[in-house]
Design a protein around this motif. Structure first.
Motif, PDB file in Angstrom:
ATOM      1  N   ALA A 154       0.860  -1.187   0.000  1.00 37.73           N
ATOM      2  CA  ALA A 154       0.000   0.000   0.000  1.00 37.73           C
ATOM      3  C   ALA A 154       0.891   1.230   0.000  1.00 37.73           C
ATOM      4  CB  ALA A 154      -0.909   0.002   1.225  1.00 37.73           C
ATOM      5  N   ALA A 155       0.641   2.130  -0.919  1.00 35.55           N
ATOM      6  CA  ALA A 155       1.474   3.325  -1.027  1.00 35.55           C
ATOM      7  C   ALA A 155       0.951   4.454  -0.142  1.00 35.55           C
ATOM      8  CB  ALA A 155       1.530   3.790  -2.480  1.00 35.55           C
ATOM      9  N   ILE A 156       1.880   5.225   0.387  1.00 38.24           N
ATOM     10  CA  ILE A 156       1.539   6.485   1.052  1.00 38.24           C
ATOM     11  C   ILE A 156       2.459   7.546   0.457  1.00 38.24           C
ATOM     12  CG2 ILE A 156       1.731   7.759   3.238  1.00 38.24           C
ATOM     13  CD1 ILE A 156       0.636   5.373   4.691  1.00 38.24           C
ATOM     14  N   ASN A 157       1.907   8.717   0.164  1.00 39.43           N
ATOM     15  CA  ASN A 157       2.665   9.777  -0.512  1.00 39.43           C
ATOM     16  C   ASN A 157       3.315   9.256  -1.792  1.00 39.43           C
ATOM     17  OD1 ASN A 157       3.592  10.872   2.756  1.00 39.43           O
ATOM     18  ND2 ASN A 157       2.139  11.912   1.428  1.00 39.43           N
ATOM     19  N   GLY A 158       2.689   8.291  -2.417  1.00 40.76           N
ATOM     20  CA  GLY A 158       3.180   7.795  -3.689  1.00 40.76           C
ATOM     21  C   GLY A 158       4.214   6.685  -3.604  1.00 40.76           C
TER      22      GLY A 158
ATOM     23  N   ILE B   1     -15.407  -5.393  -4.570  1.00 39.95           N
ATOM     24  CA  ILE B   1     -15.919  -5.931  -5.831  1.00 39.95           C
ATOM     25  C   ILE B   1     -15.107  -5.371  -7.012  1.00 39.95           C
ATOM     26  CG2 ILE B   1     -17.962  -6.308  -7.252  1.00 39.95           C
ATOM     27  CD1 ILE B   1     -18.128  -7.428  -4.329  1.00 39.95           C
ATOM     28  N   SER B   2     -15.161  -4.070  -7.234  1.00 41.66           N
ATOM     29  CA  SER B   2     -14.414  -3.515  -8.364  1.00 41.66           C
ATOM     30  C   SER B   2     -12.944  -3.356  -7.988  1.00 41.66           C
ATOM     31  CB  SER B   2     -14.983  -2.162  -8.776  1.00 41.66           C
ATOM     32  OG  SER B   2     -14.146  -1.577  -9.767  1.00 41.66           O
ATOM     33  N   LYS B   3     -12.085  -3.689  -8.933  1.00 41.03           N
ATOM     34  CA  LYS B   3     -10.641  -3.568  -8.695  1.00 41.03           C
ATOM     35  C   LYS B   3     -10.110  -2.201  -9.116  1.00 41.03           C
ATOM     36  CE  LYS B   3      -9.567  -7.007 -11.430  1.00 41.03           C
ATOM     37  NZ  LYS B   3     -10.884  -7.233 -12.045  1.00 41.03           N
ATOM     38  N   ARG B   4     -10.959  -1.389  -9.737  1.00 40.25           N
ATOM     39  CA  ARG B   4     -10.483  -0.101 -10.275  1.00 40.25           C
ATOM     40  C   ARG B   4     -10.461   0.963  -9.175  1.00 40.25           C
ATOM     41  NH1 ARG B   4      -9.486  -3.563 -14.302  1.00 40.25           N
ATOM     42  NH2 ARG B   4     -10.963  -3.538 -16.040  1.00 40.25           N
ATOM     43  N   ILE B   5      -9.589   0.756  -8.217  1.00 39.72           N
ATOM     44  CA  ILE B   5      -9.512   1.684  -7.097  1.00 39.72           C
ATOM     45  C   ILE B   5      -8.188   2.435  -7.172  1.00 39.72           C
ATOM     46  CG2 ILE B   5     -10.986   0.326  -5.593  1.00 39.72           C
ATOM     47  CD1 ILE B   5      -8.311  -0.605  -4.269  1.00 39.72           C
ATOM     48  N   VAL B   6      -8.109   3.555  -6.489  1.00 38.87           N
ATOM     49  CA  VAL B   6      -6.855   4.308  -6.538  1.00 38.87           C
ATOM     50  C   VAL B   6      -6.041   4.032  -5.279  1.00 38.87           C
ATOM     51  CG1 VAL B   6      -7.823   6.123  -7.982  1.00 38.87           C
ATOM     52  CG2 VAL B   6      -7.763   6.427  -5.508  1.00 38.87           C
ATOM     53  N   GLY B   7      -4.757   3.830  -5.474  1.00 40.65           N
ATOM     54  CA  GLY B   7      -3.873   3.569  -4.342  1.00 40.65           C
ATOM     55  C   GLY B   7      -2.928   4.730  -4.094  1.00 40.65           C
ATOM     56  N   GLY B   8      -3.104   5.798  -4.842  1.00 40.39           N
ATOM     57  CA  GLY B   8      -2.111   6.866  -4.800  1.00 40.39           C
ATOM     58  C   GLY B   8      -2.319   7.922  -3.733  1.00 40.39           C
TER      59      GLY B   8
END
Lengths: 561, 458
Positions: free
Chosen positions: A98-102, B170-177
């Motif tokens: 899991a990224a934090i601050n990119g 359910i949906s995998k189109r999530i943002v991790g940024g």
């Protein structure tokens, strides 16, 4: 050697005003204005700071607090490969990062493991242990031949030798006892010595001493905490090779060979000669350029009928090869911004419209000038990730340049502002709609930092193919970046290459990736020195990497929180 | 010498191979009292809490007047309201009577209006203001400021089930940024987001696959490994700072949890066989309906078998870019919700999303329990991260509280419209009280509530 570059163009932008002051120099220099956005990294340099210690540490040096850092997935797998071979590495299945601050490294230094992660680590450890014993790679960690399932000395030898590599330091007696007992108990249950080896192997691979980089440092006479030899070896090895240190490096660390910066640099250079160093650079750029998003990146089949898994994979490979080339072959990493060459295979050559005969293999080609490509901003990989499902995205592209390539944080839209694109009459290009959007002063403040950069890249559609029309109207990609007219990727890249902030930012990003935290003011000062050496070297990436390792920012840590 | 290999996990799926899904009577009649509505020992039937999330809000009522609200809640209030087009799918699936619609609430935890989506999701589901991480020239990121309400419930119910809670997506189109706030729905605390299962097979593994057969020969080795790990974690705790000690405490909890699971006997309940359903794209498109159907069913069975009592389902992500190909939509959802010209498409996505929410409610309703069904003894909280993507407003976000809450929630459901912008944390407190009647507050800081939503009281 402090670099202080506050860009005049950027300062002029500020006068126009994002709704809060933004440090657009990317060097951490103060942005001015009484209501400066609170995310600047503070003073850009302290200039005449004394350096009293013999390893170049300023006497008022103030490093960030140190924290436990979980191995990210690629480090976990690479370490298993080093310790137990390919079959074991193929069985490795660590939890997602899991990224934090990119940065996943930052997430790894802040977030706790939960049930899903611990479950996954257990299953992965058992699968790895089973694969390793199946392949016989456990035998490389023992010389003894067991006399039977109850051979204490032999089990202890295995635990001691494997444990030192897995935990990156010699085991303490209680640890030796503990894992020897795990092995002997299972060996007894199954009446088979190697069942015990498999069992204790699985146990050690779940230990926090394997799963986390444990760095505590040791306070010296000057009150500064320096990483211990094996801690430094570990930090350096993960940074430069992506994997846990091998026995030779641990030996050197325990012999004190990393205690002086010359020995440390020498060791860093030799790590960079290893094949794994290329993979480690790949892991960094994978994250920085968001290339991992290409895996399963949705694109609209109507808008982009040629996009498929093969094309996405080819895009990915192009950038991987290119970065490896500018990092390890060309000697000038700043070519990443505007190189006039790249690597293509048949799929990608067709995508770019490059004439000639190509096969499945990638070959280096000079880019034809008509598409104005050059450097990574002309790569279909980066352009596809920085786009919407069915269109380009000047905003995403501009935000990436500001945030990721220049280290300038863009603030959030202010509350109460409608963030929609206005409804036009349906004939506008995306650029035209965004330009209407920017007539709203509450939007323009920040969008002027982002969208114009993206406008210069509008000749590349949502999958990075060249185009001359959008919505049946001619593309207009004439724009400007910090006062310089630009159109196309090569020109944007050339402006970035001339901007010191881009080079400071690269070093900052490498450092964040290496240490799992965003640099403190003191650390930023030290990284300015690294940047100066990097620029002096003609942008030799290996100089930057080695100078980061030799920097106080890398070797010293603050008290844990 | 032939290398010895331990037996791979001998799972119940092996033992049950070929058996069909047989549901029903998970709570044995003998355990119930004469009325069939309480355990014979006097405690009530188990009550469950679920949070159900979809990202990016709803369509606005009028694109030329974004202050005119969203398309979601009915015009009339009270019970027996006529469904709006957005609620019609729930009527079509016969579960609208279980739904209370709550409109006109404000998120007190988000009163500082720091950042769209982050405000909405963290404020709504935890009642705490989120924690902003100074980016110092890096990408923006934030964490939840406190536990999400499902995890507060899980903590209150600790020890009562083999698995404290399960997280699904359910949906995998999530943002991790942008940090854990946008990426995850369930959080035990700022540093303890809980990753969901996207793959139904992994969710099955977690819920039904870890019960070992009593004489599994691998069991002692697994347990002794975990014991050694536990000892290492404890010793490491003594060498690190307070912050890391807390993180390691979470690691210890997870180790103890896994240990307990390996050691637990399978419940007296017919467990389903492993599902073949993956969450892989097919021809570049997600299998949203198929995955949602299986996840909903698995959760319903896990509840019926009392394997867990807390769940969360992230249907689509905050700032997520789910592409609703099945609706003929070719853009990512977040992008869509920020383009006024796409308001009708956003509305179609909302209607589809509500239909998929209905799938879960149906699965729970169709699971008999006592003299009613599992939905009678559940509280399902539906919410989003903004009223509408266009405005990022945290006022009047879409909200439904579904289920009978073990008699604690009003039935049939009502539409209650707050005229004073009451704190959305009041709704969290009402939900929490269905599993912990002693609860007196929900949320924290400027978001705290000590007053449950009276309209929900059954």
């Amino acid at each position: 050697m402090q670099i202080r570059s506050l860009l005049l163009g950027a300062a002029a932008l500020l006068a126009g005003g994002c709704y809060t002051g933004v440090d657009v120099s990317g060097t951490g220099a103060p942005s001015g204005g009484s209501d400066s956005f609170t995310t600047t990294a503070g003073e850009g340099g302290t200039g005449d700071t004394g350096t009293d210690s013999d390893d170049g540490v300023p006497d008022d040096y103030d490093p960030s607090p140190v924290a436990l850092r979980r191995l990210v997935g690629s480090q976990y797998a690479a370490s298993v490969r080093l310790l137990l071979g390919d079959a074991a590495a193929d069985a490795a299945n660590p939890p997602d990062d899991a990224a934090i601050n990119g940065f996943t490294a930052v997430g790894a230094a802040q977030l706790a493991l939960g049930s899903a992660e611990v479950d996954r680590y257990e299953a992965s450890a058992r699968d790895i242990a089973s694969a390793a014993v199946g392949a016989g790679t456990h035998l490389s960690h023992m010389d003894c031949t067991p006399t039977g399932p109850a051979d204490v000395a032999c089990m202890r030898e295995f635990v001691q030798r494997f444990g030192r590599l897995a935990f990156r330091r010699s085991l303490e007696n209680d640890e030796l006892d503990r894992y020897t007992t795990v092995g002997l108990t299972t060996a007894g249950d199954f009446d088979e010595f190697y069942a015990g080896v498999e069992s204790t192997l699985a146990a050690m691979l779940q230990s926090p001493l394997f799963l986390y980089q444990v760095e505590t440092g040791e306070a010296g006479e000057d009150g500064q905490r320096r990483l211990r030899g094996t801690e430094l070896a570990t930090r350096m090895s993960f940074f430069l090779t992506g994997a846990t240190p091998d026995g030779t490096l641990l030996d050197a660390a325990e012999a004190g060979e990393l205690d002086n910066t010359d020995g440390l640099r020498e060791s860093a250079f030799s790590l960079l000669e290893r094949e794994e160093a290329r993979g480690a650079l790949g892991a960094f750029t994978e994250e920085l350029l968001k290339l991992h998003e290409l895996d399963g990146l949705p694109k609209d089949a109507v808008a982009f009928p040629t996009y498929d898994v093969d094309l996405a994979e080819a895009m990915h490979e192009e950038t991987r090869l290119f970065i490896e080339h500018v990092g390890f072959e060309s000697g000038d990493f700043s070519e990443m911004f505007d190189a006039d060459y790249t690597f293509v295979n048949d799929v990608l050559a067709a995508h770019y419209g490059i004439p000639g005969e190509f096969g499945e293999e990638f070959v280096q080609v000079t880019l034809p000038p008509d598409q104005k490509r050059g450097g990574i901003l002309g790569h279909a990989s980066v352009l596809s990730v920085l786009a919407h499902v069915s269109s380009s995205s000047p905003t995403h592209r501009g935000k990436f340049v500001r945030e990721t390539l220049l280290c300038t944080t863009i603030p959030a839209p202010p509350p109460g502002v409608s963030t929609d694109l206005p409804i036009g009459d349906g004939t506008e290009t995306l650029r035209e709609r965004l330009e209407i959007h920017m007539t709203d002063p509450s939007c323009a403040g920040c969008h002027v930092l982002m969208d114009p950069i993206g406008f210069a890249l509008e000749s590349y559609d949502g999958v990075g193919a060249f185009r001359t029309q959008d919505n049946n109207k001619p593309i207009d990609d004439a724009s400007e970046l910090d006062g310089t007219p630009v159109s196309g990727a090569a020109e944007v890249g050339a402006v970035l290459r001339e901007n010191e902030a881009a080079h400071v930012c690269l070093v900052r990003n490498l450092y964040r990736h290496a240490t799992g935290h965003i640099e403190s003011d003191s650390e930023l000062d030290a990284l300015q020195d690294v940047t100066a050496a990097y620029i002096d070297s003609g942008y030799d990436l290996q100089t930057a990497l080695v100078e980061i390792v030799g920097s106080p920012a890398f070797r010293l840590v603050g008290e844990p929180l | 010498m032939k290398p010895f290999r331990l037996h791979r996990r001998t799972m119940l799926r092996g033992a049950l191979g070929g058996s069909t899904v047989a549901l029903g009577l998970p709570v044995l009649e003998a355990m119930l009292n004469g009325n069939g509505d309480a355990y014979a020992n006097g405690s009530g039937l188990p009550c469950r809490l679920v949070t159900w999330f979809f990202g990016n809000g709803c369509a606005v009522a009028d694109v030329n007047n974004t202050g005119a609200g969203i398309r979601f809640a009915p015009g009339e209030t009270g019970p027996g309201f006529a469904p709006t087009p957005q609620l019609q799918p729930l009527a079509d699936r016969g579960v609208l009577e279980y739904c209370s619609v709550l409109s006109g609430f404000d998120i007190a935890a988000a009163a500082e209006h720091r950042r769209g989506h982050h405000d909405g999701v963290a404020g709504f589901f935890s009642g705490y203001p989120f924690v902003e991480l100074p980016p110092n020239g890096a990408n923006y990121a934030s964490k939840f400021g406190g536990p999400s309400i499902d995890q507060v419930a899980a903590e209150r119910l600790a020890g009562q089930t083999v698995i404290p809670s399960v997280q699904m997506a359910i949906s995998k189109r999530i943002v991790g940024g942008e940090g854990p706030t946008l990426q995850y729905l369930s959080h035990q605390g700022p540093d303890q987001p809980l990753a969901p299962y996207f793959d139904p097979r992994e969710a099955w593994d977690k819920l039904f696959g870890t019960f070992t057969v009593p004489d599994d020969p691998a069991k002692p080795a697994r347990l002794s490994a975990l014991d050694a790990v536990r000892e290492d974690v404890r010793r490491l705790q003594m060498r690190v700072g307070a912050n890391d000690r807390m993180r390691l405490e979470s690691h210890l909890d997870a180790v103890a949890q896994l240990r307990g699971q390996i050691d637990a006997l399978a419940p007296v309940c017919t467990l389903p066989p492993q599902t073949p359903q993956t969450n892989d794209d097919v021809e570049g498109q997600e299998q949203i309906e198929a995955v949602n159907a299986v996840m909903s069913e698995l959760l319903a069975i896990a509840f019926a078998c009392d394997i867990t009592r807390v769940g969360s389902i992230q249907f689509t992500g905050s700032v997520g870019y789910t592409v609703f190909n099945n609706l003929g939509i070719s853009r990512g959802h977040h992008d869509l919700t920020h383009d006024a010209a796409e308001n009708e498409a956003v509305d179609q996505a909302t209607i589809f999303t509500m239909d998929q929410f209905g799938v879960l409610l149906q699965a729970l309703r169709d699971m008999p329990e006592g003299d009613g069904n599992v939905l009678d003894n559940s509280c399902i909280l539906l919410g989003s991260d903004a009223a509408a993507g266009l405005t990022h407003s945290v006022f009047d976000q879409p909200c439904i509280v579904a289920g009978g809450g073990g008699g604690m929630l009003t039935h049939p459901g009502v539409h209650y419209r707050s005229e004073s912008g009451e704190n959305a944390s009041d709704i969290l407190l009402s939900c929490l009280q269905t599993v912990d009647p002693e609860a007196t507050e929900a949320g924290g800081g400027i978001g705290v509530s000590t007053t449950p939503c009276s309209a929900l009281q059954g």
